[in-house]
Scaffold this motif. Structure first.
Motif, PDB file in Angstrom:
ATOM      1  N   THR A   1       0.823  -1.221   0.000  1.00 20.49           N
ATOM      2  CA  THR A   1       0.000   0.000   0.000  1.00 20.49           C
ATOM      3  C   THR A   1       0.852   1.264   0.000  1.00 20.49           C
ATOM      4  OG1 THR A   1      -0.175  -0.224   2.405  1.00 20.49           O
ATOM      5  CG2 THR A   1      -2.024  -1.027   1.063  1.00 20.49           C
ATOM      6  N   GLU A   2       2.043   1.205   0.610  1.00 16.05           N
ATOM      7  CA  GLU A   2       2.885   2.398   0.707  1.00 16.05           C
ATOM      8  C   GLU A   2       3.945   2.474  -0.397  1.00 16.05           C
ATOM      9  OE1 GLU A   2       4.439   2.649   4.662  1.00 16.05           O
ATOM     10  OE2 GLU A   2       2.451   2.745   5.594  1.00 16.05           O
ATOM     11  N   ALA A   3       3.922   1.532  -1.317  1.00 14.67           N
ATOM     12  CA  ALA A   3       4.843   1.598  -2.464  1.00 14.67           C
ATOM     13  C   ALA A   3       4.540   2.865  -3.266  1.00 14.67           C
ATOM     14  CB  ALA A   3       4.683   0.359  -3.332  1.00 14.67           C
ATOM     15  N   LYS A   4       5.597   3.562  -3.710  1.00 20.15           N
ATOM     16  CA  LYS A   4       5.415   4.853  -4.378  1.00 20.15           C
ATOM     17  C   LYS A   4       5.861   4.794  -5.836  1.00 20.15           C
ATOM     18  CE  LYS A   4       6.017   7.630  -0.180  1.00 20.15           C
ATOM     19  NZ  LYS A   4       6.802   8.690   0.487  1.00 20.15           N
ATOM     20  N   ASN A   5       5.195   5.604  -6.651  1.00 21.74           N
ATOM     21  CA  ASN A   5       5.657   5.775  -8.018  1.00 21.74           C
ATOM     22  C   ASN A   5       6.648   6.935  -8.073  1.00 21.74           C
ATOM     23  OD1 ASN A   5       4.140   8.135  -7.928  1.00 21.74           O
ATOM     24  ND2 ASN A   5       2.483   7.347  -9.206  1.00 21.74           N
ATOM     25  N   ARG A   6       7.064   7.317  -9.256  1.00 21.84           N
ATOM     26  CA  ARG A   6       8.107   8.336  -9.374  1.00 21.84           C
ATOM     27  C   ARG A   6       7.614   9.732  -9.026  1.00 21.84           C
ATOM     28  NH1 ARG A   6      11.537   6.210 -14.701  1.00 21.84           N
ATOM     29  NH2 ARG A   6      12.195   4.243 -13.720  1.00 21.84           N
ATOM     30  N   ASP A   7       6.305   9.880  -8.879  1.00 20.30           N
ATOM     31  CA  ASP A   7       5.752  11.170  -8.458  1.00 20.30           C
ATOM     32  C   ASP A   7       5.517  11.222  -6.953  1.00 20.30           C
ATOM     33  OD1 ASP A   7       5.661  12.162 -11.089  1.00 20.30           O
ATOM     34  OD2 ASP A   7       3.751  11.138 -11.456  1.00 20.30           O
ATOM     35  N   GLY A   8       5.901  10.142  -6.251  1.00 21.91           N
ATOM     36  CA  GLY A   8       5.722  10.104  -4.799  1.00 21.91           C
ATOM     37  C   GLY A   8       4.336   9.675  -4.361  1.00 21.91           C
TER      38      GLY A   8
ATOM     39  N   ASP B   1       4.346  -3.661 -10.050  1.00 19.48           N
ATOM     40  CA  ASP B   1       5.596  -3.446 -10.795  1.00 19.48           C
ATOM     41  C   ASP B   1       5.453  -2.296 -11.786  1.00 19.48           C
ATOM     42  OD1 ASP B   1       7.141  -5.326  -9.534  1.00 19.48           O
ATOM     43  OD2 ASP B   1       6.743  -6.915 -10.971  1.00 19.48           O
ATOM     44  N   LYS B   2       4.296  -2.237 -12.459  1.00 19.91           N
ATOM     45  CA  LYS B   2       4.060  -1.122 -13.385  1.00 19.91           C
ATOM     46  C   LYS B   2       4.059   0.210 -12.648  1.00 19.91           C
ATOM     47  CE  LYS B   2       1.212  -3.641 -16.768  1.00 19.91           C
ATOM     48  NZ  LYS B   2      -0.171  -3.751 -17.321  1.00 19.91           N
ATOM     49  N   PHE B   3       3.415   0.232 -11.489  1.00 15.93           N
ATOM     50  CA  PHE B   3       3.249   1.466 -10.721  1.00 15.93           C
ATOM     51  C   PHE B   3       4.588   1.986 -10.218  1.00 15.93           C
ATOM     52  CE2 PHE B   3       2.287   3.774  -6.759  1.00 15.93           C
ATOM     53  CZ  PHE B   3       1.336   4.684  -7.211  1.00 15.93           C
ATOM     54  N   THR B   4       5.438   1.085  -9.748  1.00 14.36           N
ATOM     55  CA  THR B   4       6.714   1.486  -9.133  1.00 14.36           C
ATOM     56  C   THR B   4       7.888   1.408 -10.098  1.00 14.36           C
ATOM     57  OG1 THR B   4       7.182  -0.766  -8.344  1.00 14.36           O
ATOM     58  CG2 THR B   4       5.926   0.676  -6.873  1.00 14.36           C
ATOM     59  N   TRP B   5       7.639   0.995 -11.348  1.00 12.65           N
ATOM     60  CA  TRP B   5       8.719   0.776 -12.318  1.00 12.65           C
ATOM     61  C   TRP B   5       9.730  -0.248 -11.797  1.00 12.65           C
ATOM     62  CZ3 TRP B   5       9.288   3.581 -17.074  1.00 12.65           C
ATOM     63  CH2 TRP B   5       8.274   4.519 -17.308  1.00 12.65           C
ATOM     64  N   GLY B   6       9.248  -1.209 -11.009  1.00 12.20           N
ATOM     65  CA  GLY B   6      10.104  -2.279 -10.514  1.00 12.20           C
ATOM     66  C   GLY B   6      10.990  -1.905  -9.339  1.00 12.20           C
ATOM     67  N   GLU B   7      10.879  -0.664  -8.841  1.00 10.97           N
ATOM     68  CA  GLU B   7      11.714  -0.239  -7.713  1.00 10.97           C
ATOM     69  C   GLU B   7      11.046  -0.629  -6.401  1.00 10.97           C
ATOM     70  OE1 GLU B   7      12.404   3.914  -8.092  1.00 10.97           O
ATOM     71  OE2 GLU B   7      13.413   3.738 -10.042  1.00 10.97           O
ATOM     72  N   LYS B   8      11.848  -1.174  -5.471  1.00 14.39           N
ATOM     73  CA  LYS B   8      11.310  -1.611  -4.179  1.00 14.39           C
ATOM     74  C   LYS B   8      12.109  -0.969  -3.046  1.00 14.39           C
ATOM     75  CE  LYS B   8       9.920  -6.100  -6.008  1.00 14.39           C
ATOM     76  NZ  LYS B   8      10.494  -5.879  -7.345  1.00 14.39           N
ATOM     77  N   ASN B   9      11.412  -0.226  -2.190  1.00 18.89           N
ATOM     78  CA  ASN B   9      12.061   0.402  -1.043  1.00 18.89           C
ATOM     79  C   ASN B   9      11.670  -0.266   0.261  1.00 18.89           C
ATOM     80  OD1 ASN B   9      13.374   2.453  -2.585  1.00 18.89           O
ATOM     81  ND2 ASN B   9      11.392   3.472  -2.809  1.00 18.89           N
ATOM     82  N   ASP B  10      10.767  -1.232   0.188  1.00 19.83           N
ATOM     83  CA  ASP B  10      10.329  -1.920   1.398  1.00 19.83           C
ATOM     84  C   ASP B  10      10.038  -3.369   1.044  1.00 19.83           C
ATOM     85  OD1 ASP B  10       9.542  -2.458   3.957  1.00 19.83           O
ATOM     86  OD2 ASP B  10       7.715  -1.248   3.926  1.00 19.83           O
ATOM     87  N   ASP B  11      10.103  -4.234   2.068  1.00 19.82           N
ATOM     88  CA  ASP B  11       9.692  -5.623   1.870  1.00 19.82           C
ATOM     89  C   ASP B  11       8.199  -5.636   1.559  1.00 19.82           C
ATOM     90  OD1 ASP B  11      12.287  -6.407   2.722  1.00 19.82           O
ATOM     91  OD2 ASP B  11      11.635  -6.272   4.806  1.00 19.82           O
TER      92      ASP B  11
END
Length: 371
Positions: free
Chosen positions: A317-324, A352-362
């Motif tokens: 739920t807290e995963a962010k896209n490039r706009d924060g 994955d689409k939303f975050t462009w595959g970037e993960k900052n949290d488990d």
């Protein structure tokens, strides 16, 4: 004569103070536009133990052909300051080449500075070798942690599936299903504060504690209270804590009791045939040392055929896209509505689409389907 003319120009322009350059420990040399060495300071001459003036730049350290990447040639042709590393007689040097211009702005030579970085490179190699051992240990730990996850498949009249993605090698998320007796199952999802090794070790504590506590008690409240007591006895720092959502399902009556220990990723109960989504909201404190006594509210709900429960952690739920912008609960609900077959695959794909595959949290999600 041409060499001397270039040196004279440099002295006349005051670009190099040769007396000062001769006194420094770094090697310094001047190379003309034909790649001939026209000056070298005392440190370089003494170290190489030969008269290198007049030689081609590559010949000064026993090469019989130009370097694969000649930074001096590139510096003279482009007017840029170029840097690379060079190994000379078993030592490592950081070499920087800078163009030299005359009064008319024409490049007439390049000044090269060689700095001995052998000690730093040896330390780096030692660290790399040590890190190899650490990486092997980490990947072994990852394998062990993944083996602790429940098996995908059928548990009486329930089907279990999940996605599990650590932000690093190891994860602070954990979930499990535990047989309590012939008609009761305990199911939980847990999110440990922090990431990496410390968080992963905490998940092992949670799992082993739940395996020993849960089969002895059918009351979710009593289980969480015992778990809190065991955690408090560890005497860890106050910033170490974890959240948990725990349910007990009676597969005979299809009643489910549930309790929330500070888990802010509220599980969703839904039935696609009935087009309904229910948030299993409940309040409770996380498992942490700061509380001597913990009180929780236990709730109960009936389950029906084709019901499903999605447990997840806030890494989703807290995963962010490039706009924060955060992924949020509403996107999860929409995926549930839109998905007519593999919900977890759809959730993983959209995330994955939303975050462009970037993960900052488990992140973890577990799906329980009533068959």
């Amino acid at each position: 004569m041409e060499k001397q003319n270039t040196i004279d120009q440099l002295k006349k322009m005051g670009i190099l103070n040769f007396d000062i350059v001769d006194s420094i420990a770094d090697w310094v040399r001047v190379v003309d536009i034909k790649n001939n060495i026209i000056y070298a300071n005392k440190s370089m001459i003494q170290e190489l133990d030969e008269d290198i003036i007049g030689k081609k730049c590559f010949e000064s350290y026993c090469n019989n052909k130009p370097c694969h990447i000649c930074i001096t040639d590139r510096s003279i042709k482009t007017g840029q300051v170029i840097q690379k590393e060079e190994e000379i007689d078993g030592k490592y040097y950081s070499v920087k080449s800078s163009p030299v211009r005359n009064d008319d702005g024409d490049i007439i030579a390049a000044v090269e500075v060689f700095r001995d970085v052998t000690r730093e490179r040896k330390l780096e190699k030692e660290l790399i070798e040590k890190n190899k051992g650490i990486r092997l240990d980490l990947f072994f730990s990852k394998k062990i942690q993944s083996k602790m996850l429940p098996k995908r498949g059928i548990y009486d009249n329930m089907k279990l599936d999940y996605i599990y993605q650590p932000s690093n090698v190891l994860s602070g998320d954990m979930f499990d299903i535990i047989r309590l007796d012939d008609k009761h199952w305990g199911i939980y999802i847990c999110d440990v504060s922090g990431h990496g090794i410390a968080a992963s070790l905490m998940t092992m504590f949670v799992r082993q504690s739940m395996l020993s506590i849960a089969p002895e008690k059918l009351s979710p409240i009593e289980v969480i209270k015992d778990l809190h007591s065991k955690f408090k006895d560890l005497g860890l720092d106050y910033d170490k804590y974890f959240t948990m959502f725990y349910v007990v399902i009676n597969t005979e009556t299809m009643k489910m009791k549930y309790i929330n220990a500070g888990h802010n990723a509220t599980p969703l109960l839904f039935n696609n045939e009935a087009w309904s989504i229910i948030m299993l909201e409940n309040n409770g404190y996380p498992i942490m040392r700061i509380f001597d006594e913990v009180n929780y509210e236990e709730k109960e709900i009936s389950l029906f055929k084709n019901d499903a429960i999605l447990f997840y952690t806030d890494g989703i739920t807290e995963a962010k896209n490039r706009d924060g912008e955060q992924f949020g609960i509403d996107r999860i609900k929409q995926i549930i509505i839109d998905s007519d077959h593999d919900l977890l695959l759809a959730l993983e794909t959209e995330l994955d689409k939303f975050t462009w595959g970037e993960k900052n949290d488990d992140l973890a999600a577990m799906l329980i389907e009533i068959m």
